[in-house]
Design a protein around this motif. Structure first.
Motif, PDB file in Angstrom:
ATOM      1  N   THR A  75       0.732  -1.312   0.251  1.00  0.00           N
ATOM      2  CA  THR A  75      -0.051  -0.100   0.034  1.00  0.00           C
ATOM      3  C   THR A  75       0.984   1.313  -0.079  1.00  0.00           C
ATOM      4  O   THR A  75       1.887   1.413   0.818  1.00  0.00           O
ATOM      5  N   GLY A  76       0.605   2.210  -0.817  1.00  0.00           N
ATOM      6  CA  GLY A  76       1.447   3.528  -0.781  1.00  0.00           C
ATOM      7  C   GLY A  76       1.764   3.772  -2.378  1.00  0.00           C
ATOM      8  O   GLY A  76       0.809   3.361  -3.276  1.00  0.00           O
ATOM      9  N   LEU A  77       2.779   4.174  -2.797  1.00  0.00           N
ATOM     10  CA  LEU A  77       3.319   4.503  -3.988  1.00  0.00           C
ATOM     11  C   LEU A  77       3.380   3.374  -4.989  1.00  0.00           C
ATOM     12  O   LEU A  77       3.812   2.295  -4.618  1.00  0.00           O
ATOM     13  N   ASP A  78       2.784   3.294  -6.081  1.00  0.00           N
ATOM     14  CA  ASP A  78       2.933   2.270  -7.044  1.00  0.00           C
ATOM     15  C   ASP A  78       4.316   2.612  -8.009  1.00  0.00           C
ATOM     16  O   ASP A  78       5.198   1.708  -8.001  1.00  0.00           O
ATOM     17  N   HIS A  79       4.315   3.989  -8.621  1.00  0.00           N
ATOM     18  CA  HIS A  79       5.151   4.273  -9.369  1.00  0.00           C
ATOM     19  C   HIS A  79       5.237   5.685  -9.904  1.00  0.00           C
ATOM     20  O   HIS A  79       3.830   6.310  -9.458  1.00  0.00           O
ATOM     21  N   VAL A  80       5.989   6.298 -10.300  1.00  0.00           N
ATOM     22  CA  VAL A  80       5.963   7.673 -10.797  1.00  0.00           C
ATOM     23  C   VAL A  80       6.153   7.567 -12.106  1.00  0.00           C
ATOM     24  O   VAL A  80       7.011   7.046 -12.908  1.00  0.00           O
ATOM     25  N   ALA A  81       5.301   8.319 -12.916  1.00  0.00           N
ATOM     26  CA  ALA A  81       5.298   8.401 -14.391  1.00  0.00           C
ATOM     27  C   ALA A  81       5.646   9.779 -15.083  1.00  0.00           C
ATOM     28  O   ALA A  81       4.785  10.833 -14.638  1.00  0.00           O
ATOM     29  N   PHE A  82       6.437  10.096 -15.846  1.00  0.00           N
ATOM     30  CA  PHE A  82       6.988  11.300 -16.358  1.00  0.00           C
ATOM     31  C   PHE A  82       6.735  11.001 -17.712  1.00  0.00           C
ATOM     32  O   PHE A  82       6.831  10.210 -18.493  1.00  0.00           O
ATOM     33  N   CYS A  83       6.058  12.446 -18.251  1.00  0.00           N
ATOM     34  CA  CYS A  83       5.445  12.574 -19.726  1.00  0.00           C
ATOM     35  C   CYS A  83       6.650  13.340 -20.664  1.00  0.00           C
ATOM     36  O   CYS A  83       7.106  14.052 -20.181  1.00  0.00           O
ATOM     37  N   VAL A  84       6.852  12.537 -21.700  1.00  0.00           N
ATOM     38  CA  VAL A  84       7.419  13.191 -22.696  1.00  0.00           C
ATOM     39  C   VAL A  84       6.708  13.774 -23.939  1.00  0.00           C
ATOM     40  O   VAL A  84       5.576  13.140 -24.046  1.00  0.00           O
ATOM     41  N   GLY A  85       6.911  14.384 -24.833  1.00  0.00           N
ATOM     42  CA  GLY A  85       6.210  15.033 -25.973  1.00  0.00           C
ATOM     43  C   GLY A  85       6.000  14.000 -27.172  1.00  0.00           C
ATOM     44  O   GLY A  85       4.913  14.025 -27.770  1.00  0.00           O
ATOM     45  N   THR A  86       7.015  13.221 -27.326  1.00  0.00           N
ATOM     46  CA  THR A  86       6.830  12.292 -28.434  1.00  0.00           C
ATOM     47  C   THR A  86       7.565  10.817 -28.281  1.00  0.00           C
ATOM     48  O   THR A  86       8.252  10.949 -27.418  1.00  0.00           O
ATOM     49  N   ARG A  87       7.272   9.824 -29.294  1.00  0.00           N
ATOM     50  CA  ARG A  87       7.555   8.491 -29.180  1.00  0.00           C
ATOM     51  C   ARG A  87       8.980   8.694 -29.458  1.00  0.00           C
ATOM     52  O   ARG A  87      10.043   8.046 -28.989  1.00  0.00           O
ATOM     53  N   ASP A  88       9.489   9.644 -30.175  1.00  0.00           N
ATOM     54  CA  ASP A  88      11.212  10.080 -30.517  1.00  0.00           C
ATOM     55  C   ASP A  88      11.656  10.235 -29.413  1.00  0.00           C
ATOM     56  O   ASP A  88      13.086   9.839 -29.020  1.00  0.00           O
ATOM     57  N   GLU A  89      11.178  11.090 -28.541  1.00  0.00           N
ATOM     58  CA  GLU A  89      11.815  11.647 -27.220  1.00  0.00           C
ATOM     59  C   GLU A  89      11.831  10.352 -26.130  1.00  0.00           C
ATOM     60  O   GLU A  89      12.827  10.236 -25.367  1.00  0.00           O
ATOM     61  N   LEU A  90      10.839   9.302 -26.321  1.00  0.00           N
ATOM     62  CA  LEU A  90      10.907   8.337 -25.456  1.00  0.00           C
ATOM     63  C   LEU A  90      12.232   7.437 -25.872  1.00  0.00           C
ATOM     64  O   LEU A  90      12.676   6.984 -25.001  1.00  0.00           O
ATOM     65  N   LYS A  91      12.593   7.204 -27.105  1.00  0.00           N
ATOM     66  CA  LYS A  91      13.662   6.608 -27.835  1.00  0.00           C
ATOM     67  C   LYS A  91      14.910   7.322 -27.170  1.00  0.00           C
ATOM     68  O   LYS A  91      15.923   6.600 -26.879  1.00  0.00           O
ATOM     69  N   ASP A  92      14.782   8.693 -27.197  1.00  0.00           N
ATOM     70  CA  ASP A  92      15.953   9.132 -26.779  1.00  0.00           C
ATOM     71  C   ASP A  92      16.320   9.079 -25.196  1.00  0.00           C
ATOM     72  O   ASP A  92      17.463   8.850 -24.436  1.00  0.00           O
ATOM     73  N   TRP A  93      15.229   8.963 -24.405  1.00  0.00           N
ATOM     74  CA  TRP A  93      15.356   8.448 -22.925  1.00  0.00           C
ATOM     75  C   TRP A  93      15.926   7.026 -22.900  1.00  0.00           C
ATOM     76  O   TRP A  93      16.732   6.827 -21.699  1.00  0.00           O
ATOM     77  N   GLU A  94      15.606   6.182 -23.640  1.00  0.00           N
ATOM     78  CA  GLU A  94      16.322   4.952 -23.799  1.00  0.00           C
ATOM     79  C   GLU A  94      17.779   4.809 -23.930  1.00  0.00           C
ATOM     80  O   GLU A  94      18.345   4.344 -23.176  1.00  0.00           O
ATOM     81  N   LYS A  95      18.190   5.646 -24.850  1.00  0.00           N
ATOM     82  CA  LYS A  95      19.405   5.991 -25.191  1.00  0.00           C
ATOM     83  C   LYS A  95      20.134   6.671 -23.790  1.00  0.00           C
ATOM     84  O   LYS A  95      21.376   6.076 -23.193  1.00  0.00           O
TER      85      LYS A  95
END
Length: 137
Positions: A75-95
């Motif tokens: 019980t409590g926090l499950d996770h924290v999600a941060f938003c990026v603008g595009t799927r390309d930015e998501l790929k940049d985060w993987e890198k």
């Protein structure tokens, strides 16, 4: 009743702020804004802000924070999600995560919001963090 506009800050309990602050600064590019240490209680707090000041993460170390590895099934926090603008930015985060040696799951479709994609990783205490690209990006 006035409506809530946004989340002001997110406070996370960590076992060692001296270990966690540099990680959040390096990995998430947050900036240390303030630090408070209370010698009487042993409480330590560090406020980290996003570059655009859009949100803050507060890392809190209690004097008795001895606890097992973070478990989102408690019980409590499950996770924290941060938003990026595009799927390309998501790929940049993987890198970025790979360059910093952070273990993560590659972007995959969200089971919560079909069409959205998410990358999942953990901080030094095992707190689950996500970088998220919405369906309209």
């Amino acid at each position: 009743m006035p409506r809530l506009k946004s989340v002001h800050h997110l406070a996370l309990t960590v076992t060692d702020v001296d270990r966690s602050v540099p990680w959040y600064v390096r990995i998430l590019e947050l900036e240390e804004a303030t630090r408070r240490e209370d010698p009487e209680s042993g409480l330590r707090k560090v406020v980290l802000k996003s570059a655009d000041q859009g949100f803050s993460v507060v890392l809190v170390q209690h004097p008795d924070t001895e606890r097992p590895w973070f478990d989102e099934r408690r019980t409590g926090l499950d996770h924290v999600a941060f938003c990026v603008g595009t799927r390309d930015e998501l790929k940049d985060w993987e890198k970025r995560l790979a360059e910093h040696g952070v273990t993560f799951s590659s972007a995959k479709e969200s089971r919560t919001l079909p069409g959205s994609e998410v990358v999942v990783f953990r901080d030094p205490d095992g707190i689950q963090l996500e970088v998220w690209a919405d369906t309209d990006s």
